[in-house]
Design a protein around this motif. Structure first.
Motif, PDB file in Angstrom:
ATOM      1  N   ARG A 168     -91.600  32.131  15.157  1.00 13.35           N
ATOM      2  CA  ARG A 168     -91.393  33.491  15.651  1.00 13.35           C
ATOM      3  C   ARG A 168     -92.062  34.503  14.734  1.00 13.35           C
ATOM      4  O   ARG A 168     -92.395  34.201  13.575  1.00 13.35           O
ATOM      5  CB  ARG A 168     -89.896  33.796  15.755  1.00 13.35           C
ATOM      6  CG  ARG A 168     -89.129  33.571  14.479  1.00 13.35           C
ATOM      7  CD  ARG A 168     -87.645  33.834  14.649  1.00 13.35           C
ATOM      8  NE  ARG A 168     -86.896  33.421  13.467  1.00 13.35           N
ATOM      9  CZ  ARG A 168     -85.725  33.943  13.122  1.00 13.35           C
ATOM     10  NH1 ARG A 168     -85.177  34.876  13.869  1.00 13.35           N
ATOM     11  NH2 ARG A 168     -85.093  33.516  12.038  1.00 13.35           N
ATOM     12  N   ILE A 169     -92.243  35.696  15.287  1.00 16.57           N
ATOM     13  CA  ILE A 169     -92.801  36.826  14.548  1.00 16.57           C
ATOM     14  C   ILE A 169     -91.730  37.909  14.496  1.00 16.57           C
ATOM     15  O   ILE A 169     -91.121  38.242  15.518  1.00 16.57           O
ATOM     16  CB  ILE A 169     -94.060  37.386  15.241  1.00 16.57           C
ATOM     17  CG1 ILE A 169     -95.177  36.334  15.284  1.00 16.57           C
ATOM     18  CG2 ILE A 169     -94.551  38.648  14.552  1.00 16.57           C
ATOM     19  CD1 ILE A 169     -96.378  36.763  16.112  1.00 16.57           C
ATOM     20  N   ILE A 170     -91.503  38.446  13.314  1.00 20.00           N
ATOM     21  CA  ILE A 170     -90.544  39.540  13.149  1.00 20.00           C
ATOM     22  C   ILE A 170     -91.273  40.733  12.543  1.00 20.00           C
ATOM     23  O   ILE A 170     -91.875  40.623  11.464  1.00 20.00           O
ATOM     24  CB  ILE A 170     -89.357  39.118  12.252  1.00 20.00           C
ATOM     25  CG1 ILE A 170     -88.616  37.948  12.903  1.00 20.00           C
ATOM     26  CG2 ILE A 170     -88.421  40.293  12.011  1.00 20.00           C
ATOM     27  CD1 ILE A 170     -87.517  37.356  12.046  1.00 20.00           C
ATOM     28  N   LEU A 171     -91.266  41.841  13.250  1.00 20.78           N
ATOM     29  CA  LEU A 171     -91.949  43.066  12.831  1.00 20.78           C
ATOM     30  C   LEU A 171     -90.902  44.133  12.586  1.00 20.78           C
ATOM     31  O   LEU A 171     -90.046  44.375  13.433  1.00 20.78           O
ATOM     32  CB  LEU A 171     -92.927  43.529  13.916  1.00 20.78           C
ATOM     33  CG  LEU A 171     -93.850  42.445  14.491  1.00 20.78           C
ATOM     34  CD1 LEU A 171     -94.608  42.974  15.694  1.00 20.78           C
ATOM     35  CD2 LEU A 171     -94.815  41.951  13.428  1.00 20.78           C
ATOM     36  N   THR A 172     -90.975  44.774  11.440  1.00 21.09           N
ATOM     37  CA  THR A 172     -89.954  45.767  11.120  1.00 21.09           C
ATOM     38  C   THR A 172     -90.551  46.947  10.375  1.00 21.09           C
ATOM     39  O   THR A 172     -91.604  46.831   9.736  1.00 21.09           O
ATOM     40  CB  THR A 172     -88.821  45.116  10.291  1.00 21.09           C
ATOM     41  OG1 THR A 172     -87.786  46.066  10.088  1.00 21.09           O
ATOM     42  CG2 THR A 172     -89.329  44.620   8.944  1.00 21.09           C
ATOM     43  N   ASP A 206     -98.475  40.774  29.640  1.00 22.79           N
ATOM     44  CA  ASP A 206     -97.434  40.225  30.510  1.00 22.79           C
ATOM     45  C   ASP A 206     -96.548  39.223  29.790  1.00 22.79           C
ATOM     46  O   ASP A 206     -95.396  38.997  30.192  1.00 22.79           O
ATOM     47  CB  ASP A 206     -98.072  39.562  31.740  1.00 22.79           C
ATOM     48  CG  ASP A 206     -98.785  40.569  32.632  1.00 22.79           C
ATOM     49  OD1 ASP A 206     -98.404  41.760  32.593  1.00 22.79           O
ATOM     50  OD2 ASP A 206     -99.720  40.168  33.349  1.00 22.79           O
ATOM     51  N   SER A 207     -97.072  38.591  28.729  1.00 23.77           N
ATOM     52  CA  SER A 207     -96.286  37.573  28.016  1.00 23.77           C
ATOM     53  C   SER A 207     -95.368  38.185  26.973  1.00 23.77           C
ATOM     54  O   SER A 207     -94.398  37.538  26.551  1.00 23.77           O
ATOM     55  CB  SER A 207     -97.223  36.567  27.337  1.00 23.77           C
ATOM     56  OG  SER A 207     -97.898  37.171  26.250  1.00 23.77           O
ATOM     57  N   ILE A 208     -95.637  39.414  26.558  1.00 25.46           N
ATOM     58  CA  ILE A 208     -94.868  40.006  25.459  1.00 25.46           C
ATOM     59  C   ILE A 208     -93.395  40.192  25.812  1.00 25.46           C
ATOM     60  O   ILE A 208     -92.516  39.794  25.024  1.00 25.46           O
ATOM     61  CB  ILE A 208     -95.526  41.320  24.984  1.00 25.46           C
ATOM     62  CG1 ILE A 208     -96.901  41.008  24.369  1.00 25.46           C
ATOM     63  CG2 ILE A 208     -94.642  42.033  23.974  1.00 25.46           C
ATOM     64  CD1 ILE A 208     -97.707  42.225  23.995  1.00 25.46           C
ATOM     65  N   PRO A 209     -93.052  40.766  26.982  1.00 23.27           N
ATOM     66  CA  PRO A 209     -91.616  40.898  27.308  1.00 23.27           C
ATOM     67  C   PRO A 209     -90.893  39.552  27.340  1.00 23.27           C
ATOM     68  O   PRO A 209     -89.739  39.446  26.892  1.00 23.27           O
ATOM     69  CB  PRO A 209     -91.633  41.559  28.690  1.00 23.27           C
ATOM     70  CG  PRO A 209     -92.940  42.274  28.758  1.00 23.27           C
ATOM     71  CD  PRO A 209     -93.892  41.407  28.003  1.00 23.27           C
ATOM     72  N   ARG A 210     -91.583  38.527  27.850  1.00 23.43           N
ATOM     73  CA  ARG A 210     -90.962  37.197  27.906  1.00 23.43           C
ATOM     74  C   ARG A 210     -90.719  36.655  26.503  1.00 23.43           C
ATOM     75  O   ARG A 210     -89.643  36.097  26.216  1.00 23.43           O
ATOM     76  CB  ARG A 210     -91.874  36.261  28.698  1.00 23.43           C
ATOM     77  CG  ARG A 210     -91.424  34.816  28.720  1.00 23.43           C
ATOM     78  CD  ARG A 210     -92.305  33.973  29.633  1.00 23.43           C
ATOM     79  NE  ARG A 210     -93.723  34.148  29.370  1.00 23.43           N
ATOM     80  CZ  ARG A 210     -94.381  33.548  28.378  1.00 23.43           C
ATOM     81  NH1 ARG A 210     -93.733  32.735  27.549  1.00 23.43           N
ATOM     82  NH2 ARG A 210     -95.666  33.742  28.214  1.00 23.43           N
ATOM     83  N   ALA A 268     -87.866  38.593  24.926  1.00 27.00           N
ATOM     84  CA  ALA A 268     -86.571  38.210  25.486  1.00 27.00           C
ATOM     85  C   ALA A 268     -86.099  36.867  24.913  1.00 27.00           C
ATOM     86  O   ALA A 268     -84.896  36.645  24.719  1.00 27.00           O
ATOM     87  CB  ALA A 268     -86.667  38.118  27.006  1.00 27.00           C
ATOM     88  N   ALA A 269     -87.052  35.980  24.605  1.00 25.35           N
ATOM     89  CA  ALA A 269     -86.709  34.667  24.049  1.00 25.35           C
ATOM     90  C   ALA A 269     -86.491  34.714  22.544  1.00 25.35           C
ATOM     91  O   ALA A 269     -86.093  33.704  21.947  1.00 25.35           O
ATOM     92  CB  ALA A 269     -87.818  33.670  24.379  1.00 25.35           C
ATOM     93  N   GLY A 270     -86.763  35.858  21.917  1.00 22.14           N
ATOM     94  CA  GLY A 270     -86.604  35.975  20.475  1.00 22.14           C
ATOM     95  C   GLY A 270     -87.789  35.465  19.689  1.00 22.14           C
ATOM     96  O   GLY A 270     -87.744  35.422  18.453  1.00 22.14           O
ATOM     97  N   THR A 271     -88.866  35.075  20.383  1.00 27.97           N
ATOM     98  CA  THR A 271     -90.063  34.596  19.690  1.00 27.97           C
ATOM     99  C   THR A 271     -90.762  35.741  18.973  1.00 27.97           C
ATOM    100  O   THR A 271     -91.366  35.548  17.904  1.00 27.97           O
ATOM    101  CB  THR A 271     -91.026  33.932  20.691  1.00 27.97           C
ATOM    102  OG1 THR A 271     -90.339  32.898  21.385  1.00 27.97           O
ATOM    103  CG2 THR A 271     -92.242  33.354  20.000  1.00 27.97           C
ATOM    104  N   ILE A 272     -90.693  36.926  19.547  1.00 28.21           N
ATOM    105  CA  ILE A 272     -91.199  38.132  18.898  1.00 28.21           C
ATOM    106  C   ILE A 272     -90.053  39.127  18.827  1.00 28.21           C
ATOM    107  O   ILE A 272     -89.381  39.389  19.829  1.00 28.21           O
ATOM    108  CB  ILE A 272     -92.390  38.745  19.655  1.00 28.21           C
ATOM    109  CG1 ILE A 272     -93.582  37.786  19.670  1.00 28.21           C
ATOM    110  CG2 ILE A 272     -92.790  40.080  19.032  1.00 28.21           C
ATOM    111  CD1 ILE A 272     -94.760  38.294  20.466  1.00 28.21           C
TER     112      ILE A 272
END
Length: 350
Positions: free
Chosen positions: A170-174, A213-217, A220-224
């Motif tokens: 996953r990627i976490i941006l803060t 289109d893939s970003i919201p998915r 939602a899955a917590g991958t990003i």
């Protein structure tokens, strides 16, 4: 590329010819309307360039001819790698050639990080390449430099690359939600609506690098995950690529809190500009202090970028330099000097 020394005289002048395999190859190197050729002529005014068929004849002082020939060779390498040669690219090549900071400048500008949506993301300066290389070999990397040096954008590209190559899950941006002269409470909407503008630059970069289109998915899955820094407290972040942006607006306590979230299989990149601190007066910046605390710690790297690494409009580099000169004068307690602007146009005289 074949070169032939046609003549060298005792006074040190020489001539060389650069041959191209086809007109198309020549156009890719010198520009559709000789734009690149004119840039080279502007840089080497004591050298004559003559285009003849599929050849360019270079003549003039031997040292200048050699530098011109090498510049054309580097541009040719970029063109072969489908890199668009702009005035900024030529300027970066010239800077590296002058400084002799790298054996093959074109190698810096052809290092692909990520290809997405018809464009390729690459480092554009030597310091950017060192920054990208440091991310590859270190667990925690600090990218410190002024606006426009690609600190966050390149870190985002490395994060997406790591996710695609399954190096992380996953990627976490803060970012810290600190007002830059505005007041968060006066913004309309819920707390989420108020915080969103602070995170918008991270969303924008994501849309440049991934299928929108893939970003919201993926979110939602917590991958990003894109979240304010306060949401990091109490967590342990394993198998993640974590980016802290605008880190100059963290307090020392927040910086310590963030860095101690590091879990197994994770990588952290911290980016910021210590000349643009928006913290309340008297509050120390965690980014300024952390370099003193962690300097020399194994697997932690500090990459410093400067005005020469700015890849936005050319004026951004001049603005950064002007502010640096102004701040340095104030720091010395002297009356601020009028900044020198090397690219300022000369006024025409009647």
């Amino acid at each position: 590329m074949s070169e032939t020394r046609l003549d060298v005289d005792p006074l040190g002048s020489s001539s060389r010819s650069v041959h191209f395999e086809s007109p198309e190859h020549m156009v890719r190197t010198l520009g559709a309307h000789d734009e690149v050729l004119r840039l080279i002529e502007a840089e080497f005014r004591d050298v004559d360039l003559l285009v003849r068929g599929n050849e360019v004849l270079i003549s003039g002082p031997a040292a200048a001819v050699e530098r011109t020939e090498r510049l054309i060779a580097e541009i040719r390498t970029l063109a072969a790698a489908d890199t668009r040669v702009t005035p900024q690219v030529v300027e970066q090549l010239l800077r590296m050639l002058r400084d002799q900071s790298v054996a093959r400048p074109a190698d810096v500008l052809t290092q692909n990080i990520l290809s997405s949506r018809g464009r390729t993301i690459r480092p554009k300066t030597l310091n950017q390449k060192k920054y990208v290389d440091a991310i590859d070999v270190n667990t925690v990397v600090f990218g410190i430099g002024p606006a426009g040096t690609g600190k966050t954008y390149l870190a985002m590209a490395k994060a997406v690359q790591a996710l695609q190559q399954k190096e992380v899950n996953r990627i976490i941006l803060t970012r810290p939600a600190v007002e830059a002269g505005e007041r968060l409470g006066f913004l309309p909407g819920t707390l989420s609506d108020k915080i969103d503008p602070y995170l918008r630059p991270l969303y924008d970069a994501l849309h440049d690098m991934m299928d929108p289109d893939s970003i919201p998915r993926l979110m939602a899955a917590g991958t990003i995950e894109v979240a304010p820094l306060a949401y990091m407290r109490g967590r342990t972040l394993n198998d993640a690529f974590i980016i802290l942006d605008e880190a100059q607006n963290t307090t020392p306590e927040q910086m310590k809190m963030f860095l101690t979230r590091l879990g197994f299989g994770s990588k952290m990149v911290v980016t910021g500009d210590i000349t643009q601190i928006d913290l309340p007066g008297g509050t120390s910046s965690g980014l300024k202090i952390v370099s003193e605390i962690l300097q020399g710690v194994d697997d932690v790297h500090f990459s410093m970028l400067d005005a020469s690494d700015v890849v936005r409009h050319r004026l951004v580099s001049d603005i950064v330099d002007a502010y640096s000169q102004w701040d340095e004068s104030r720091r010395r307690g002297a009356a601020p000097e009028r900044p020198q602007h090397p690219r300022k146009r000369q006024e025409s005289r009647p």
